[in-house]
Design an enzyme around this catalytic site. Structure first.
Site, PDB file in Angstrom:
ATOM      1  N   ARG A  89      -3.103  -7.954  -1.156  1.00  0.00           N
ATOM      2  CA  ARG A  89      -4.448  -8.499  -1.416  1.00  0.00           C
ATOM      3  C   ARG A  89      -4.718  -8.529  -2.912  1.00  0.00           C
ATOM      4  O   ARG A  89      -5.300  -9.455  -3.437  1.00  0.00           O
ATOM      5  CB  ARG A  89      -5.510  -7.631  -0.729  1.00  0.00           C
ATOM      6  CG  ARG A  89      -5.871  -8.124   0.643  1.00  0.00           C
ATOM      7  CD  ARG A  89      -7.018  -7.372   1.192  1.00  0.00           C
ATOM      8  NE  ARG A  89      -6.780  -5.927   1.086  1.00  0.00           N
ATOM      9  CZ  ARG A  89      -7.463  -5.029   1.762  1.00  0.00           C
ATOM     10  NH1 ARG A  89      -8.409  -5.398   2.580  1.00  0.00           N
ATOM     11  NH2 ARG A  89      -7.200  -3.741   1.619  1.00  0.00           N
ATOM     12  N   ARG A 134       2.136  -3.846  12.481  1.00  0.00           N
ATOM     13  CA  ARG A 134       1.553  -4.111  13.792  1.00  0.00           C
ATOM     14  C   ARG A 134       2.083  -5.450  14.296  1.00  0.00           C
ATOM     15  O   ARG A 134       2.250  -6.393  13.526  1.00  0.00           O
ATOM     16  CB  ARG A 134       0.025  -4.165  13.723  1.00  0.00           C
ATOM     17  CG  ARG A 134      -0.646  -2.807  13.583  1.00  0.00           C
ATOM     18  CD  ARG A 134      -0.519  -1.944  14.837  1.00  0.00           C
ATOM     19  NE  ARG A 134      -1.233  -0.681  14.705  1.00  0.00           N
ATOM     20  CZ  ARG A 134      -0.696   0.453  14.253  1.00  0.00           C
ATOM     21  NH1 ARG A 134       0.575   0.480  13.895  1.00  0.00           N
ATOM     22  NH2 ARG A 134      -1.418   1.551  14.170  1.00  0.00           N
ATOM     23  N   HIS A 149       8.104   1.447  18.884  1.00  0.00           N
ATOM     24  CA  HIS A 149       7.019   1.962  18.027  1.00  0.00           C
ATOM     25  C   HIS A 149       7.242   3.439  17.668  1.00  0.00           C
ATOM     26  O   HIS A 149       6.479   4.307  18.075  1.00  0.00           O
ATOM     27  CB  HIS A 149       5.649   1.784  18.718  1.00  0.00           C
ATOM     28  CG  HIS A 149       4.496   1.844  17.754  1.00  0.00           C
ATOM     29  ND1 HIS A 149       3.320   1.170  17.950  1.00  0.00           N
ATOM     30  CD2 HIS A 149       4.334   2.500  16.573  1.00  0.00           C
ATOM     31  CE1 HIS A 149       2.486   1.408  16.951  1.00  0.00           C
ATOM     32  NE2 HIS A 149       3.088   2.223  16.093  1.00  0.00           N
ATOM     33  N   GLY A 151       0.853  -1.186   0.000  1.00  0.00           N
ATOM     34  CA  GLY A 151       0.000   0.000   0.000  1.00  0.00           C
ATOM     35  C   GLY A 151       0.885   1.232   0.000  1.00  0.00           C
ATOM     36  O   GLY A 151       1.953   1.252  -0.619  1.00  0.00           O
ATOM     37  N   ARG A 152       0.449   2.256   0.730  1.00  0.00           N
ATOM     38  CA  ARG A 152       1.208   3.523   0.752  1.00  0.00           C
ATOM     39  C   ARG A 152       2.620   3.282   1.287  1.00  0.00           C
ATOM     40  O   ARG A 152       3.618   3.647   0.641  1.00  0.00           O
ATOM     41  CB  ARG A 152       0.478   4.549   1.645  1.00  0.00           C
ATOM     42  CG  ARG A 152      -0.821   5.056   1.047  1.00  0.00           C
ATOM     43  CD  ARG A 152      -1.573   5.917   2.031  1.00  0.00           C
ATOM     44  NE  ARG A 152      -2.072   5.149   3.162  1.00  0.00           N
ATOM     45  CZ  ARG A 152      -3.366   4.904   3.406  1.00  0.00           C
ATOM     46  NH1 ARG A 152      -4.286   5.395   2.608  1.00  0.00           N
ATOM     47  NH2 ARG A 152      -3.741   4.198   4.446  1.00  0.00           N
ATOM     48  N   ILE A 153       2.721   2.692   2.485  1.00  0.00           N
ATOM     49  CA  ILE A 153       4.047   2.533   3.107  1.00  0.00           C
ATOM     50  C   ILE A 153       4.850   1.462   2.372  1.00  0.00           C
ATOM     51  O   ILE A 153       6.033   1.656   2.078  1.00  0.00           O
ATOM     52  CB  ILE A 153       3.907   2.222   4.618  1.00  0.00           C
ATOM     53  CG1 ILE A 153       3.249   3.422   5.320  1.00  0.00           C
ATOM     54  CG2 ILE A 153       5.274   1.919   5.242  1.00  0.00           C
ATOM     55  CD1 ILE A 153       2.820   3.162   6.761  1.00  0.00           C
ATOM     56  N   GLU A 212       2.027  -4.394  23.144  1.00  0.00           N
ATOM     57  CA  GLU A 212       2.571  -3.071  23.486  1.00  0.00           C
ATOM     58  C   GLU A 212       1.790  -2.446  24.628  1.00  0.00           C
ATOM     59  O   GLU A 212       0.569  -2.597  24.667  1.00  0.00           O
ATOM     60  CB  GLU A 212       2.474  -2.144  22.265  1.00  0.00           C
ATOM     61  CG  GLU A 212       3.510  -2.468  21.221  1.00  0.00           C
ATOM     62  CD  GLU A 212       3.436  -1.526  20.025  1.00  0.00           C
ATOM     63  OE1 GLU A 212       3.087  -0.349  20.204  1.00  0.00           O
ATOM     64  OE2 GLU A 212       3.736  -1.984  18.932  1.00  0.00           O
ATOM     65  N   THR A 217       7.260  -3.046  10.708  1.00  0.00           N
ATOM     66  CA  THR A 217       6.902  -1.706  11.196  1.00  0.00           C
ATOM     67  C   THR A 217       5.392  -1.495  11.063  1.00  0.00           C
ATOM     68  O   THR A 217       4.928  -0.354  11.046  1.00  0.00           O
ATOM     69  CB  THR A 217       7.644  -0.598  10.405  1.00  0.00           C
ATOM     70  OG1 THR A 217       7.338  -0.750   9.011  1.00  0.00           O
ATOM     71  CG2 THR A 217       9.144  -0.666  10.611  1.00  0.00           C
TER      72      THR A 217
HETATM   73  N1  LIG Z   1       5.076   1.699  13.136  1.00  0.00           N
HETATM   74  C1  LIG Z   1       4.439   2.836  12.928  1.00  0.00           C
HETATM   75  O1  LIG Z   1       4.724   3.849  13.562  1.00  0.00           O
HETATM   76  C2  LIG Z   1       3.368   2.899  11.886  1.00  0.00           C
HETATM   77  C3  LIG Z   1       2.699   1.759  11.487  1.00  0.00           C
HETATM   78  N2  LIG Z   1       1.717   1.839  10.543  1.00  0.00           N
HETATM   79  C4  LIG Z   1       1.057   0.595  10.131  1.00  0.00           C
HETATM   80  O2  LIG Z   1       1.261   0.409   8.736  1.00  0.00           O
HETATM   81  C5  LIG Z   1       0.066  -0.101   8.180  1.00  0.00           C
HETATM   82  C6  LIG Z   1       0.039   0.156   6.690  1.00  0.00           C
HETATM   83  O3  LIG Z   1      -0.151   1.537   6.437  1.00  0.00           O
HETATM   84  P1  LIG Z   1      -0.430   2.067   4.947  1.00  0.00           P
HETATM   85  O4  LIG Z   1       0.608   1.581   4.021  1.00  0.00           O
HETATM   86  O5  LIG Z   1      -0.667   3.511   5.063  1.00  0.00           O
HETATM   87  O6  LIG Z   1      -1.807   1.306   4.624  1.00  0.00           O
HETATM   88  P2  LIG Z   1      -2.398   0.980   3.198  1.00  0.00           P
HETATM   89  O7  LIG Z   1      -3.828   0.672   3.430  1.00  0.00           O
HETATM   90  O8  LIG Z   1      -2.030   2.036   2.211  1.00  0.00           O
HETATM   91  O9  LIG Z   1      -1.617  -0.353   2.774  1.00  0.00           O
HETATM   92  C7  LIG Z   1      -1.839  -1.591   3.337  1.00  0.00           C
HETATM   93  C8  LIG Z   1      -1.734  -2.648   2.244  1.00  0.00           C
HETATM   94  O10 LIG Z   1      -1.878  -3.934   2.839  1.00  0.00           O
HETATM   95  C9  LIG Z   1      -2.687  -4.715   1.999  1.00  0.00           C
HETATM   96  N3  LIG Z   1      -3.333  -5.788   2.749  1.00  0.00           N
HETATM   97  C10 LIG Z   1      -4.369  -5.704   3.610  1.00  0.00           C
HETATM   98  N4  LIG Z   1      -4.708  -6.915   4.046  1.00  0.00           N
HETATM   99  C11 LIG Z   1      -3.861  -7.784   3.467  1.00  0.00           C
HETATM  100  C12 LIG Z   1      -3.714  -9.196   3.526  1.00  0.00           C
HETATM  101  N5  LIG Z   1      -4.545  -9.952   4.238  1.00  0.00           N
HETATM  102  N6  LIG Z   1      -2.741  -9.766   2.786  1.00  0.00           N
HETATM  103  C13 LIG Z   1      -1.938  -9.016   2.012  1.00  0.00           C
HETATM  104  N7  LIG Z   1      -2.032  -7.668   1.906  1.00  0.00           N
HETATM  105  C14 LIG Z   1      -2.980  -7.075   2.635  1.00  0.00           C
HETATM  106  C15 LIG Z   1      -3.697  -3.744   1.402  1.00  0.00           C
HETATM  107  O11 LIG Z   1      -4.250  -4.255   0.205  1.00  0.00           O
HETATM  108  C16 LIG Z   1      -2.830  -2.514   1.178  1.00  0.00           C
HETATM  109  O12 LIG Z   1      -2.253  -2.530  -0.113  1.00  0.00           O
HETATM  110  C17 LIG Z   1      -1.026   0.583   9.003  1.00  0.00           C
HETATM  111  O13 LIG Z   1      -2.228  -0.129   8.945  1.00  0.00           O
HETATM  112  C18 LIG Z   1      -0.436   0.616  10.382  1.00  0.00           C
HETATM  113  O14 LIG Z   1      -0.808  -0.540  11.085  1.00  0.00           O
HETATM  114  C19 LIG Z   1       1.371   3.020   9.973  1.00  0.00           C
HETATM  115  C20 LIG Z   1       2.017   4.167  10.330  1.00  0.00           C
HETATM  116  C21 LIG Z   1       3.051   4.211  11.317  1.00  0.00           C
HETATM  117  O1  LIG Z   2       1.397   3.273  14.302  1.00  0.00           O
HETATM  118  C1  LIG Z   2       1.044   4.390  14.091  1.00  0.00           C
HETATM  119  C2  LIG Z   2      -0.088   4.731  13.280  1.00  0.00           C
HETATM  120  O2  LIG Z   2      -0.361   5.939  13.146  1.00  0.00           O
HETATM  121  O3  LIG Z   2      -0.769   3.823  12.799  1.00  0.00           O
END
Ligand SMILES: NC(=O)C1=CN([C@@H]2O[C@H](COP(=O)(O)OP(=O)(O)OC[C@H]3O[C@@H](n4cnc5c(N)ncnc54)[C@H](O)[C@@H]3O)[C@@H](O)[C@H]2O)C=CC1
Ligand SMILES: O=CC(=O)O
Length: 334
Positions: free
Chosen positions: A184, A246, A296, A162-164, A275, A244
């Site tokens: 997905r 969950r 985190h 996805g984005r990250i 956590e 990074t």
């Molecule tokens: N450690 C930290 O400080 C941070 C952690 N995060 C975590 O990163 C995660 C991802 O963030 P984004 O990239 O912005 O989200 P996003 O929604 O843009 O990307 C997530 C990707 O995972 C895919 N996905 C979902 N379920 C799936 C599965 N069962 N199998 C395979 N792929 C699957 C989706 O299709 C999507 O392409 C967040 O949900 C959050 O938990 C986000 C920001 C900071």
């Molecule tokens: O893990 C941080 C978030 O914003 O999600």
């Protein structure tokens, strides 16, 4: 939905000063200047009085809390990208809108993911520790000391493009890694072509063939322990795992067993299953140099946190101006 008076907004944690100042100007804001995490009882009291709840990832906004909310609670504007701490379906059933803060922390989180991808094979934390604990004394350079493993030319497998995940892929490509991913669904051809990325419909097959696995998918019922004991066992003994996203996407006990048995070479973790508690066995593995642990902090930049605050404000303002907030999270869309 338009309110004549300022909406009563309850913010569960301390936010950057300039965000709090703006919130005070715009809303009837209840801040948490001491930054003490709120108890479940305090959250129940809050949702019985406020129009908007602004939680963070450290709050559990579960079905019981949502059901305890008063009729005036209209919006949960989370100061977070991930929304696994909120029961979105329960909120929808009660007619409560939920928003989050995507995009603004994508690059920061990808930077830290890349930092872990570099740190673990190259023994960065161990090396830094040598000079930290020994007050600057060391035996000097040696041809056979502190040898890690090259990452250039290796294969990275990204789970969740996805984005990250995509931002991690861009960085990894620049570091000479070939990009593999499981998602997905397949990303658009232009992105795949630009990244020269290989899509793996089968996560199992990808795990067996890559050198570094990066977890970048959300925590959902479908991703709980996605990296189970069985899947971790598919990884090569020379491979590394970085998370990074969950903690609960990985079966932490199984990961510990794999690391202890040398079934994978190491791990870099920014997130944990329970956590803020961290399994003491992981701490021990960190002391032995097998894992690098971060508290985190992948999105922890002041710029990112201010942008997140701005997004929360925009979501609240838009909602009370009678429009759909830009970062509305819909049920079943996680
Ligand atoms: N450690 C930290 O400080 C941070 C952690 N995060 C975590 O990163 C995660 C991802 O963030 P984004 O990239 O912005 O989200 P996003 O929604 O843009 O990307 C997530 C990707 O995972 C895919 N996905 C979902 N379920 C799936 C599965 N069962 N199998 C395979 N792929 C699957 C989706 O299709 C999507 O392409 C967040 O949900 C959050 O938990 C986000 C920001 C900071
Ligand atoms: O893990 C941080 C978030 O914003 O999600």
């Amino acid at each position: 939905m338009t309110l004549k008076k300022k909406p009563k907004v309850y913010i569960t944690r301390k936010l950057p000063d300039q965000v709090e100042t703006r919130m005070r100007e715009l809303f009837d804001a209840e801040l948490n200047v001491d930054d003490r995490p709120r108890t479940a009882e305090e959250l129940v009291q809050a949702v019985q009085q406020c129009d908007v709840l602004v939680p963070t990832v450290t709050d559990r906004i579960d079905q019981a809390l949502i059901e305890a909310a008063g009729p005036q609670l209209k919006l949960i504007a989370s100061f977070s990208n991930g929304i696994d701490h909120i029961d979105i379906d329960a909120a929808a059933r009660k007619g409560i809108t939920v928003t989050n803060t995507p995009n603004v922390l994508t690059e920061d989180t990808a930077d830290m993911t890349m930092a872990l991808i570099l740190a673990v094979p190259r023994r960065l934390a161990e090396g830094a520790q040598v000079l930290t604990t020994k007050t600057g004394e060391w035996a000097g350079w040696s041809p056979t000391w502190m040898l890690g493993h090259r990452i250039w030319g290796k294969r990275i497998g990204i789970i969740g493009m996805g984005r990250i995940g995509t931002a991690v892929a861009r960085r990894a490509k620049a570091f000479g890694l070939s990009i593999h991913y499981h998602n997905r669904k397949r990303v658009n051809p232009a992105t795949e072509e630009a990244l020269e990325a290989t899509y793996w419909d089968s996560l199992d097959q990808m795990l067996a063939r890559v050198d570094i696995v990066s977890v970048n998918c959300p925590s959902t019922p479908a991703t709980f322990h996605l990296l189970s004991a069985r899947r971790l066992a598919l990884m090569q003994p020379t491979s590394y795992l970085v998370n990074t996203a969950r903690g609960d996407v990985i079966d932490e006990q199984a990961l510990i067993a794999c690391l202890k048995a040398g079934k994978i070479a190491g791990a870099g973790l920014d997130v944990f299953e329970n956590e803020p508690k961290v399994n003491p066995k992981l701490v021990k593995l960190a002391q032995e140099g097998k894992v690098t642990l971060l508290p985190h902090m992948s999105s922890a930049t002041i710029e990112g946190r201010i942008d997140m605050g701005e997004k929360v404000i925009i979501n609240i303002r838009t909602y009370f101006d009678g429009h759909r907030p830009p970062n509305r999270v819909l049920p079943n869309r996680v």
